[in-house]
Design a protein around this motif. Structure first.
Motif, PDB file in Angstrom:
ATOM      1  N   GLU A  64      27.971  33.685  38.189  1.00 20.92           N
ATOM      2  CA  GLU A  64      27.547  33.638  39.631  1.00 20.92           C
ATOM      3  C   GLU A  64      27.064  32.514  39.813  1.00 20.92           C
ATOM      4  O   GLU A  64      25.644  32.494  39.195  1.00 20.92           O
ATOM      5  CB  GLU A  64      27.751  35.576  40.133  1.00 20.92           C
TER       6      GLU A  64
ATOM      7  N   THR B 289      27.941  31.434  46.235  1.00 17.60           N
ATOM      8  CA  THR B 289      29.554  31.969  47.123  1.00 17.60           C
ATOM      9  C   THR B 289      30.153  32.757  45.673  1.00 17.60           C
ATOM     10  O   THR B 289      31.360  33.059  46.021  1.00 17.60           O
ATOM     11  CB  THR B 289      30.349  31.198  47.816  1.00 17.60           C
ATOM     12  N   CYS B 290      29.953  32.235  45.078  1.00 16.23           N
ATOM     13  CA  CYS B 290      31.523  33.338  43.736  1.00 16.23           C
ATOM     14  C   CYS B 290      31.120  34.298  42.499  1.00 16.23           C
ATOM     15  O   CYS B 290      30.225  33.818  42.497  1.00 16.23           O
ATOM     16  CB  CYS B 290      31.654  32.062  43.298  1.00 16.23           C
TER      17      CYS B 290
ATOM     18  N   ILE C  16      37.385  33.040  38.885  1.00 17.03           N
ATOM     19  CA  ILE C  16      36.603  32.714  40.265  1.00 17.03           C
ATOM     20  C   ILE C  16      37.192  32.957  40.720  1.00 17.03           C
ATOM     21  O   ILE C  16      38.010  32.734  41.295  1.00 17.03           O
ATOM     22  CB  ILE C  16      36.096  31.211  39.611  1.00 17.03           C
TER      23      ILE C  16
ATOM     24  N   PRO D 280      36.049  34.374  45.168  1.00 13.75           N
ATOM     25  CA  PRO D 280      34.906  33.683  46.132  1.00 13.75           C
ATOM     26  C   PRO D 280      33.852  35.214  46.638  1.00 13.75           C
ATOM     27  O   PRO D 280      34.657  35.741  46.420  1.00 13.75           O
ATOM     28  CB  PRO D 280      35.652  33.178  47.141  1.00 13.75           C
ATOM     29  N   LYS D 281      32.958  35.411  46.762  1.00 19.61           N
ATOM     30  CA  LYS D 281      31.777  36.346  47.311  1.00 19.61           C
ATOM     31  C   LYS D 281      32.776  37.511  48.228  1.00 19.61           C
ATOM     32  O   LYS D 281      32.678  38.658  48.861  1.00 19.61           O
ATOM     33  CB  LYS D 281      30.515  36.225  46.974  1.00 19.61           C
TER      34      LYS D 281
ATOM     35  N   LEU E  44      39.415  28.605  51.542  1.00 15.45           N
ATOM     36  CA  LEU E  44      38.145  27.854  50.741  1.00 15.45           C
ATOM     37  C   LEU E  44      37.495  26.663  51.759  1.00 15.45           C
ATOM     38  O   LEU E  44      37.423  26.587  52.007  1.00 15.45           O
ATOM     39  CB  LEU E  44      38.211  28.030  48.883  1.00 15.45           C
TER      40      LEU E  44
ATOM     41  N   GLU F 139      32.830  26.554  48.451  1.00 17.00           N
ATOM     42  CA  GLU F 139      33.401  28.057  47.370  1.00 17.00           C
ATOM     43  C   GLU F 139      34.109  26.689  46.762  1.00 17.00           C
ATOM     44  O   GLU F 139      33.652  26.345  45.519  1.00 17.00           O
ATOM     45  CB  GLU F 139      33.891  28.370  48.356  1.00 17.00           C
TER      46      GLU F 139
ATOM     47  N   ASP G 126      31.344  25.601  44.551  1.00 20.71           N
ATOM     48  CA  ASP G 126      30.751  25.966  43.334  1.00 20.71           C
ATOM     49  C   ASP G 126      31.874  26.994  42.302  1.00 20.71           C
ATOM     50  O   ASP G 126      31.459  27.506  41.369  1.00 20.71           O
ATOM     51  CB  ASP G 126      30.483  27.912  44.347  1.00 20.71           C
ATOM     52  N   THR G 127      32.800  26.855  42.957  1.00 21.42           N
ATOM     53  CA  THR G 127      34.016  27.163  42.161  1.00 21.42           C
ATOM     54  C   THR G 127      34.450  26.246  40.603  1.00 21.42           C
ATOM     55  O   THR G 127      34.261  26.263  39.959  1.00 21.42           O
ATOM     56  CB  THR G 127      35.203  27.198  42.748  1.00 21.42           C
TER      57      THR G 127
ATOM     58  N   HIS H 270      42.154  33.732  44.192  1.00 25.65           N
ATOM     59  CA  HIS H 270      41.291  33.459  41.879  1.00 25.65           C
ATOM     60  C   HIS H 270      41.874  32.679  41.332  1.00 25.65           C
ATOM     61  O   HIS H 270      42.604  32.536  41.629  1.00 25.65           O
ATOM     62  CB  HIS H 270      41.839  35.367  41.537  1.00 25.65           C
TER      63      HIS H 270
END
Length: 137
Positions: free
Chosen positions: A23, A26-27, A45, A47-48, A57, A61, A64-65, A103
Motif C-alpha cells: 500500500e 492512496t492505494c 490495485i 484506490p483507498k 482517479l 492516485e 500511486d497506482t 480496480h
C-alpha cells in the motif's frame, strides 16, 4: 442505494480471502486467495477512497497506482515467475465492471494455462463480437 454502501473494496478487510500485499498513501495492491478460481498470483490495485471508475482517479492516485504496479510486477516475477502479464481496467457494465469501485487488474500469465496467448487483443478481434451494422439515418 449508494454505490459505496456494501462495496467489497471499501470493506475488503472484512473478507478473509483478500490480502494487502502493498500500500501507499492512496492505494492498495490486494491479492485473492488462490482458492477463488483466479489465476495464480492475480491481484488488483484499488484506490483507498471510493472511486466508481478509473476516470475518477486523481493524479496522485494515478501516480500511486503506477508505483504499486511496478512493485507488484517485481513481487510477482520473484514469487510466481509468470511468462507475461495481462493488465487492465473495466469501466461500466458493457465492459464487465461488476464492482463499482475502480480496480486495476494485474494478472500474471503462464505458457501452460489453457488461454495462454489470449490477451486483450484476442477478445476484441473476435468476429462474433462485432456490433451489428447501424443503418444510416
Amino acid at each position: 442505494m449508494d454505490a459505496k454502501q456494501n462495496c467489497p473494496y471499501c470493506d475488503f478487510r472484512d473478507d478473509p480471502e483478500q490480502h494487502v500485499v502493498f500500500e501507499n498513501d492512496t492505494c492498495y495492491f490486494l491479492q485473492h486467495d488462490r482458492h477463488q478460481g483466479v489465476l495464480e498470483g492475480s491481484g488488483i490495485i484499488i484506490p483507498k477512497i471510493h472511486r466508481e471508475n478509473t476516470f475518477e482517479l486523481t493524479r496522485e492516485e494515478w501516480a500511486d497506482t503506477y508505483e504499486l504496479m511496478q512493485l507488484a510486477q517485481s513481487y510477482l516475477k520473484e514469487k510466481h515467475a509468470p511468462d507475461g502479464f495481462t493488465l487492465g481496467w473495466n469501466v461500466g457494465e458493457a465492459s464487465n465492471q461488476s464492482i463499482l469501485h475502480s480496480h486495476f487488474h494485474i494478472i500474471p500469465r503462464y505458457s501452460d494455462e489453457p488461454y495462454a496467448g489470449k490477451g486483450l487483443r484476442h477478445w476484441i478481434k473476435k468476429p462474433e463480437n462485432k456490433r451489428p451494422q447501424q443503418k444510416p439515418e
